[in-house]
Design a protein around this motif. Structure first.
Motif, short mmCIF file in Angstrom:
data_model
loop_
_atom_site.label_atom_id
_atom_site.label_comp_id
_atom_site.label_asym_id
_atom_site.label_seq_id
_atom_site.Cartn_x
_atom_site.Cartn_y
_atom_site.Cartn_z
N ARG A 144 0.83 -1.20 0.00
CA ARG A 144 0.00 0.00 0.00
C ARG A 144 0.87 1.26 0.00
O ARG A 144 0.58 2.23 -0.69
N SER A 161 -5.13 -0.11 -6.81
CA SER A 161 -3.98 -0.02 -5.92
C SER A 161 -2.95 -1.09 -6.28
O SER A 161 -1.74 -0.84 -6.23
N SER A 172 2.04 1.80 -3.46
CA SER A 172 1.05 2.23 -4.44
C SER A 172 0.88 3.74 -4.48
O SER A 172 0.55 4.31 -5.52
#
Length: 264
Positions: free
Chosen positions: A208, A251, A211
């Motif tokens: 994450r 993502s 991303s």
């Protein structure tokens, strides 16, 4: 002397209970030469030492985990106990225990030579992790949609509003996004989904953070969270699930592209 449960007597000078043995907290030590009895709280002392050691290992684990997720410990980087202990200002024992936890989580690899390294980034692995995440978080969005109350929607709306106002701040968008997802999971009350997501949480957090490095990605994430909110507000579970899955899949694309640009 108390007529209740008698304390266990020490077998003899210099002996001590096995580490995992359950011991009565107060140990009576008999000194036959002096004829005196003294009380020593050995179990409490040992327990406090274990607690300090465990707390230290947990703190080191959380610090090292954060450095891996944020990329401060780069993918593929070798990790040695002496160097880590020196860098973090701790002894080797909590470092060793922290490495064991990180290996179990899959964020660190155990090398055949006995050393360890930060697990390299693998675009194919990212796809697999995000596919699992999309399915689980999609289910959470579906479940949350059927349980949503007006106060729940109001709380999510405040997060969306805050995200819009801070959409130029990558760190804040990431933080608010995590809070948004956590709130949906709380509303859904799906314990099994929560447990399965927890098992891949370290990898999800790591990817994450990748991303959001893609130019324009934080801004797009705000738009995607807005779509999730609108789907939840519509009361349509299928729409809510689809909106969440689209967001997670986008993502994944960004994380995979960013991983290809990171050595290791």
């Amino acid at each position: 002397m108390d007529n209740g449960a008698l304390p266990r007597l020490r077998a003899g000078p210099g002996t001590s209970p096995a580490e995992n043995e359950t011991v009565t907290p107060w140990v009576l030590v008999c000194n036959s030469a002096a004829g005196n009895e003294s009380w020593q709280d050995e179990t409490v002392t040992r327990g406090q030492a274990n607690l300090r050691r465990q707390s230290g290992a947990q703190a080191v684990y959380e610090l090292m985990r954060a450095k891996i997720i944020l990329g401060e410990f780069r993918p593929g980087a070798r990790l040695t106990e002496p160097e880590l202990a020196s860098t973090l200002g701790v002894s080797r024992t909590p470092v060793r225990e922290a490495l064991r936890l990180l290996i179990a989580e899959g964020l660190v690899d155990q090398l055949p030579t006995g050393g360890s390294r930060v697990t390299p980034l693998d675009p194919a692995d990212i796809r697999r992790v995000y596919d699992i995440r999309a399915r689980l978080e999609g289910l959470l969005a579906r479940d949350a949609c059927t349980r949503m109350t007006q106060p729940d929607l109001d709380a999510l709306a405040r997060l969306i509003d805050l995200m819009h106002r801070l959409r130029g701040d990558e760190t804040e968008v990431l933080r608010i996004g995590r809070e948004f997802h956590a709130r949906i999971a709380e509303i859904a009350e799906n314990r099994w989904c929560d447990q399965l997501l927890h098992q891949i949480r370290g990898h999800v957090d790591r990817y994450r953070s990748l991303s959001t490095r893609e130019p324009g990605r934080p801004d797009l994430a705000v738009t995607e969270h807005q779509a999730i909110y609108e789907a939840l507000a519509s009361g349509d579970p299928e729409r809510a699930e689809q909106a969440m899955r689209v967001h997670v899949e986008q993502s994944a694309n960004s994380a995979a592209q960013a991983a290809g640009a990171v050595p290791g």
